[in-house]
Motif scaffolding. Structure first.
Motif: not given
Length: 578
Positions: A196-204
């Motif tokens: 949780x939170x990694x996608x929001x920070x870095x994207x895909x």
């Protein structure tokens, strides 16, 4: 594929499933206390290869470590070797009675795992060179031909304890062949989704293999290594396991890459070429009366080539309205001079960016990213597939009953929203969106904008709108491209096989026919959990043997015979000729 009469290919039962809301993940925590030259870093460190070939690093004012442990990153290089050489290695099976250390990262007892899932879950046993029968000379020749660093040319160095220069590790990742890099990026996408939170920070766009380490003092270190969207390789390390270090310092990575435009960077040529294509029929409900050039002469049918001095074509509709559209690659005028039609073949992410421009606003950052994922998901769930000379493309209308698509080039903000979420789709729930409203399983754009302005991130926006859905990759193995004729063939043949099968210990007739799915890459396998079979083709005799082989893994799934590859292969060959 090698003949099953030789070394049979084992099935892999555990398929990869990544989700925003639910998922199954694994990573290797490698404790190697006492290893010589054990690495220790006082601060987190990020290193990547800049466009000019030099090394960039963050945080500013710090020095990156000179040498770092390979950790689990060695598996990326073995994966790349297998992918490039076209190997058809057997899957790794987690035996119920003989569970080996590390199997908890691979698969459940009695199941098996294949190449892509093994890389994502960090299944070290899968990539052991001895198990794969990789020869030292072949390995050395392979990497020497690609001008890889000397340490990578030594097969014996493929161990987590191997210390390498961080610059050499970046260079080694840069030497991974394009095809293997694309496959690895696809396999590693779930690593971005699992926290949780990694996608929001870095994207895909950043795709990475995590690694973890313990130094001689028992301190834990970890991080990740992989590639950005434009192909730039990177390495990251810091205190804690790979999972902890990434969660703790995601903002460091995001700020360093965002400042240089790398989180929204366009993909490299190989990645762009690998994107699915989308055939769009523009203005499907609004007939055109004429299309003229800047000299007011009718535009010729064919490619909508750019005009001199940036001039645009004038599209005059039957209802009297006009629209200016510039010439663009992939756009065609079809039909006739009196009844022209505009069509285009677009790469997937170009299509998504145009939908964001037409249906939303890329400047509303989180809402636009959520819309990009919703638009990509809708396309996958609803578009038809049409074959063509260069492969199958998705076929969709520019229509308010479907998705509206801008005929003009996408804005930078819309491109950024598509790039940040590249390849992500929602599965497990129908996806719809509209301008207003708060219906179940429908995302309202205006409500998403209001939530975005209040600080709600893309993950929460999607979770609120689609609570039953999970995030996965466009090509994730959990998506099944069905082969109904193969299922019908199994159903038709199964009654004539029953006499033979009932004579064997452990046979259990399936309650319902299995799903048969087209396998784009990797080794054919059976998914015991969901009753699926993945095959490349089934029309040749060899293909039918493969189909029967994987079907038998399901039919003997609760008996040791189902894990006996020699037994399963012998029986598959017998049934194929019956």
């Amino acid at each position: 594929m090698p003949s099953r009469r030789g070394a049979p290919v084992a099935s892999r039962g555990a398929s990869l499933r990544a989700g925003l809301i639910r998922g199954r993940v694994g990573w290797a925590a490698l404790a190697l206390a006492g290893a010589s030259g054990a690495w220790a870093a006082p601060t987190p460190s990020l290193v990547w290869r800049a466009a000019d070939g030099s090394l960039a690093h963050a945080p500013a004012g710090t020095e990156p470590p000179a040498n770092v442990p390979l950790g689990s990153v060695w598996k990326v290089f073995v994966y790349s070797y297998l992918q490039t050489t076209g190997a058809q290695e057997p899957a790794y099976r987690c035996e119920r009675a003989q569970r080996d250390p590390g199997d908890e990262y691979c698969c459940d007892p009695g199941e098996s795992i294949g190449r892509d899932a093994a890389l994502q879950r960090s299944c070290g046993a899968y990539f052991e060179p001895k198990r794969l029968a990789i020869k030292d000379a072949d390995w050395s020749k392979f990497w020497a031909a690609r001008q890889a660093p000397g340490w990578l040319q030594s097969l014996s160095g493929m161990q987590p304890a191997t210390q390498v220069p961080v610059s050499g590790l970046i260079e080694a990742l840069n030497r991974v062949p394009y095809g293997a890099r694309l496959a690895a990026r696809q396999a590693l996408l779930p690593n971005t989704l699992r926290e949780v939170g990694l996608l929001g920070a870095l994207g895909s766009s950043p795709r990475f293999k995590t690694w973890s380490w313990s130094d001689a003092q028992g301190e834990r270190w970890g991080g990740a290594a992989g590639w950005l969207a434009d192909g730039s390789p990177f390495w990251f390390g810091g205190p804690g396991t790979g999972r902890v270090a990434l969660q703790r310092h995601a903002d460091l990575l995001a700020s360093a890459w965002s400042a240089r435009g790398l989180l929204h960077a366009p993909p490299d040529a190989a990645t762009l070429q690998a994107q699915p294509c989308v055939d769009v029929k523009f203005f499907s409900r609004y007939p055109l009366a004429a299309v003229t050039r800047d000299d007011n002469k009718p535009a010729p049918l064919g490619a909508l080539v750019p005009l001199a001095r940036g001039a645009a074509y004038t599209f005059r509709f039957a209802n009297g309205t006009k629209l200016s559209v510039p010439g663009q690659p992939g756009f065609q005028l079809t039909g006739s001079e009196k009844a022209p039609r505009l069509e285009a073949r677009l790469p997937l992410e170009e299509y998504v960016a145009r939908v964001v421009d037409r249906e939303g606003d890329g400047r509303e950052v989180s809402a636009a990213r959520a819309l990009a994922i919703a638009a990509r998901s809708w396309l996958k769930q609803n578009a038809a597939t049409t074959p063509g000379a260069d492969g199958a493309c998705l076929d969709v209308d520019d229509d308010s009953r479907a998705q509206r698509v801008s005929p003009r080039p996408p804005t930078q903000a819309a491109r950024a929203a598509a790039a940040f979420t590249a390849g992500l789709v929602l599965t497990g729930s129908p996806v719809r969106y509209q301008l207003d409203g708060n219906e179940p399983q429908v995302m309202g754009w205006r409500q998403a904008v209001a939530s975005s302005r209040a600080g709600v991130g893309v993950e929460a926006l999607l979770r609120d709108a689609f609570p039953a859905a999970s995030l996965s990759g466009w090509n994730d193995e959990s998506d099944c491209q069905p082969l109904p004729r193969a299922v019908a063939w199994l159903v038709e043949r199964e009654p004539r096989w029953r006499r033979v099968l009932r004579a064997e210990d452990g046979y259990e007739p399936l309650e319902s026919p299995p799903q048969v799915c087209l396998l784009a890459q990797g080794v054919p396998h059976a998914d015991l959990r969901r009753g699926r079979v993945y095959v490349r083709e089934w029309t040749s005799r060899e293909g039918r043997v493969t189909l029967i082989h994987e079907y038998l893994h399901l039919a003997f799934r609760r008996h040791p015979n189902g894990r006996d590859e020699a037994f399963v292969e012998r029986l598959a060959q017998q049934l194929a000729d019956s």
